[in-house]
Motif scaffolding. Structure first.
Motif, PDB file in Angstrom:
ATOM      1  N   GLU A   1      -2.534  -3.069  -6.861  1.00 51.53           N
ATOM      2  CA  GLU A   1      -3.584  -2.126  -7.343  1.00 51.53           C
ATOM      3  C   GLU A   1      -5.090  -2.444  -6.382  1.00 51.53           C
ATOM      4  O   GLU A   1      -5.666  -1.512  -5.946  1.00 51.53           O
ATOM      5  CB  GLU A   1      -4.069  -2.508  -8.904  1.00 51.53           C
ATOM      6  CG  GLU A   1      -2.902  -2.239  -9.905  1.00 51.53           C
ATOM      7  CD  GLU A   1      -3.466  -2.501 -11.103  1.00 51.53           C
ATOM      8  OE1 GLU A   1      -4.368  -3.277 -11.413  1.00 51.53           O
ATOM      9  OE2 GLU A   1      -2.606  -2.322 -12.205  1.00 51.53           O
TER      10      GLU A   1
ATOM     11  N   LYS B   1      -3.806   8.232  -9.530  1.00 49.89           N
ATOM     12  CA  LYS B   1      -3.616   7.007  -9.371  1.00 49.89           C
ATOM     13  C   LYS B   1      -3.031   5.947 -10.202  1.00 49.89           C
ATOM     14  O   LYS B   1      -3.536   5.002 -10.783  1.00 49.89           O
ATOM     15  CB  LYS B   1      -5.013   6.718  -8.918  1.00 49.89           C
ATOM     16  CG  LYS B   1      -5.712   7.075  -7.571  1.00 49.89           C
ATOM     17  CD  LYS B   1      -4.878   6.456  -6.502  1.00 49.89           C
ATOM     18  CE  LYS B   1      -5.702   6.984  -5.161  1.00 49.89           C
ATOM     19  NZ  LYS B   1      -5.078   6.264  -4.068  1.00 49.89           N
TER      20      LYS B   1
ATOM     21  N   ASN C   1       3.845   7.290  -5.905  1.00 44.55           N
ATOM     22  CA  ASN C   1       3.459   5.971  -6.002  1.00 44.55           C
ATOM     23  C   ASN C   1       4.596   5.071  -6.402  1.00 44.55           C
ATOM     24  O   ASN C   1       4.261   3.908  -6.275  1.00 44.55           O
ATOM     25  CB  ASN C   1       2.461   6.314  -7.418  1.00 44.55           C
ATOM     26  CG  ASN C   1       1.367   7.057  -7.084  1.00 44.55           C
ATOM     27  OD1 ASN C   1       0.807   7.220  -5.928  1.00 44.55           O
ATOM     28  ND2 ASN C   1       0.513   7.720  -7.924  1.00 44.55           N
TER      29      ASN C   1
ATOM     30  N   LYS D   1      -2.972   2.132 -10.307  1.00 47.09           N
ATOM     31  CA  LYS D   1      -2.938   1.474 -11.607  1.00 47.09           C
ATOM     32  C   LYS D   1      -1.593   1.497 -12.080  1.00 47.09           C
ATOM     33  O   LYS D   1      -0.876   2.347 -12.087  1.00 47.09           O
ATOM     34  CB  LYS D   1      -3.869   1.977 -12.658  1.00 47.09           C
ATOM     35  CG  LYS D   1      -3.906   1.152 -13.909  1.00 47.09           C
ATOM     36  CD  LYS D   1      -4.842   1.594 -15.046  1.00 47.09           C
ATOM     37  CE  LYS D   1      -4.687   0.735 -16.135  1.00 47.09           C
ATOM     38  NZ  LYS D   1      -4.808  -0.774 -16.040  1.00 47.09           N
TER      39      LYS D   1
ATOM     40  N   GLN E   1      -1.426  -6.830  -9.364  1.00 42.05           N
ATOM     41  CA  GLN E   1      -2.817  -6.918  -9.364  1.00 42.05           C
ATOM     42  C   GLN E   1      -2.793  -6.510  -7.470  1.00 42.05           C
ATOM     43  O   GLN E   1      -3.867  -6.096  -7.431  1.00 42.05           O
ATOM     44  CB  GLN E   1      -3.090  -8.472  -9.402  1.00 42.05           C
ATOM     45  CG  GLN E   1      -4.655  -8.659  -9.324  1.00 42.05           C
ATOM     46  CD  GLN E   1      -4.851 -10.140  -9.438  1.00 42.05           C
ATOM     47  OE1 GLN E   1      -4.256 -11.234  -9.280  1.00 42.05           O
ATOM     48  NE2 GLN E   1      -6.041 -10.347 -10.419  1.00 42.05           N
TER      49      GLN E   1
END
Length: 353
Positions: free
Chosen positions: A62, A35, A279, A68, A59
């Motif tokens: 996430e 992640k 990701n 992250k 932000q």
């Protein structure tokens, strides 16, 4: 487009992270499990007080995905060189840098083809024809001056040769910083070629403080009056002016000519064999999402990369006024990518840098 200070804590965490095999299979496997997404970026989009466009976008990303964002910042050329050194064992998932360094990254095989959602709304000139990179924030090259010490902004390159600018002028290093390279690109355009531009920059060296790998570090010096003039870019300097009240933005012209600039977008691409490629793709999609793009001017002080976004916030209005009367030209990025080393070497010889 802005660049040498690395975020130390992030860099340490990256170095401490377990190495990942660079095969496609290993990359896809790790993407499914981890992640995390690592971004290597030129500076300018992350606020010094946590109030920049990156701060908001990362932000929100996430919160929505649970992924992250690990962020590493430096000069445009520096980020590409770091990715080159790590090519056999990539540590970054997404690379964001300015022209001509995004083209350089592409030519060095650092980027993987991926078309983010929303890229169809990005102008053809602001994305790669082969699908390896897409602009996420549009931007323009510019200069800054101290409004307190100089009641009026300079207007021409020639004015900068005046004695009042001796040791009060500085521009970031071509070949290292994107905005520094932009000084050379603009001078070559404005003066009609490499030789004339280098002849001018050789004269300007008498007033130049010296090399700087980071364009972002020049703005505080201008705001404090340590420098009267420096190079920069519209997005970064406009955002900085919110907390640096003495910063003014201007665009040099040659004597008798019009002020000029050119687009210097933040362009993003998926790193080839990225350790967390899935990701990375999600983050690229997120940065081009309508909501994130609507916030480019409102929060970041830049210009949306999407043509279907028509920003009407106060910043967008100010930026439109700033660009009025400025002629925008398009550099031959293929030529610059091909001959960048030669141009930079010629600049070094001309200026003794």
């Amino acid at each position: 487009m802005r660049k040498n200070t690395l975020k130390i804590a992030t860099a340490v965490s990256l170095l401490a992270a377990p190495l990942t095999a660079c095969s496609g299979t290993a990359s896809s496997s790790s993407s499914a499990d981890a992640k995390v997404v690592t971004v290597y970026s030129a500076d300018g989009l992350k606020g010094e007080n946590g109030d920049g466009w990156y701060d908001r976008v990362f932000q929100d990303f996430e919160k929505q995905t649970g992924i992250k964002v690990k962020y590493v910042e430096g000069g445009s050329g520096e980020m590409v060189q770091r990715a080159v050194r790590e090519k056999a064992n990539p540590q970054a998932d997404v690379l964001v840098t300015l022209p001509p360094f995004i083209q350089q990254a592409d030519s060095k095989g650092l980027l993987e083809k991926y078309t983010p959602a929303g890229a169809d709304q990005v102008a053809a000139s602001d994305k790669a024809t082969d699908g390896t990179w897409t602009s996420v924030v549009n931007n323009y090259f510019g200069f800054i001056y101290n409004k307190k010490e100089l009641k009026q902004a300079p207007t021409t390159w020639e004015q900068l040769l005046d004695k009042q600018y001796k040791n009060k002028l500085q521009y970031s290093t071509p070949g290292v910083a994107g905005d520094g390279t932009a000084v050379l690109v603009k001078a070559m355009h404005d003066f009609g070629g490499k030789d004339a531009a280098l002849a001018y920059l050789k004269k300007l060296q008498a007033n130049n403080v010296g090399p700087s790998a980071s364009t972002g570090k020049l703005a505080p010096k201008v705001d404090k009056g340590e420098l009267l003039v420096a190079n920069g870019d519209v997005q970064m300097n406009y955002a900085q002016s919110k907390t640096m009240p003495n910063l003014g933005i201007w665009f040099p012209a040659t004597k008798g000519g019009k002020p000029t600039t050119f687009a210097l977008p933040y362009a993003a691409g998926l790193v080839s064999h990225a350790p967390h490629d899935a990701n990375g793709k999600k983050l690229l999609d997120f940065m081009l999402d309508k909501q994130a793009q609507q916030e480019v001017s409102e929060i970041g002080g830049g210009f949306s990369a999407r043509q279907d976004i028509k920003a009407t916030d106060a910043n967008a209005t100010d930026l439109a006024k700033l660009m009025q009367g400025v002629e925008v030209f398009t550099p031959d990025w293929n030529d610059i990518d091909k001959n960048l080393t030669t141009y930079v070497e010629a600049w070094k010889q001309a200026t003794g840098s």
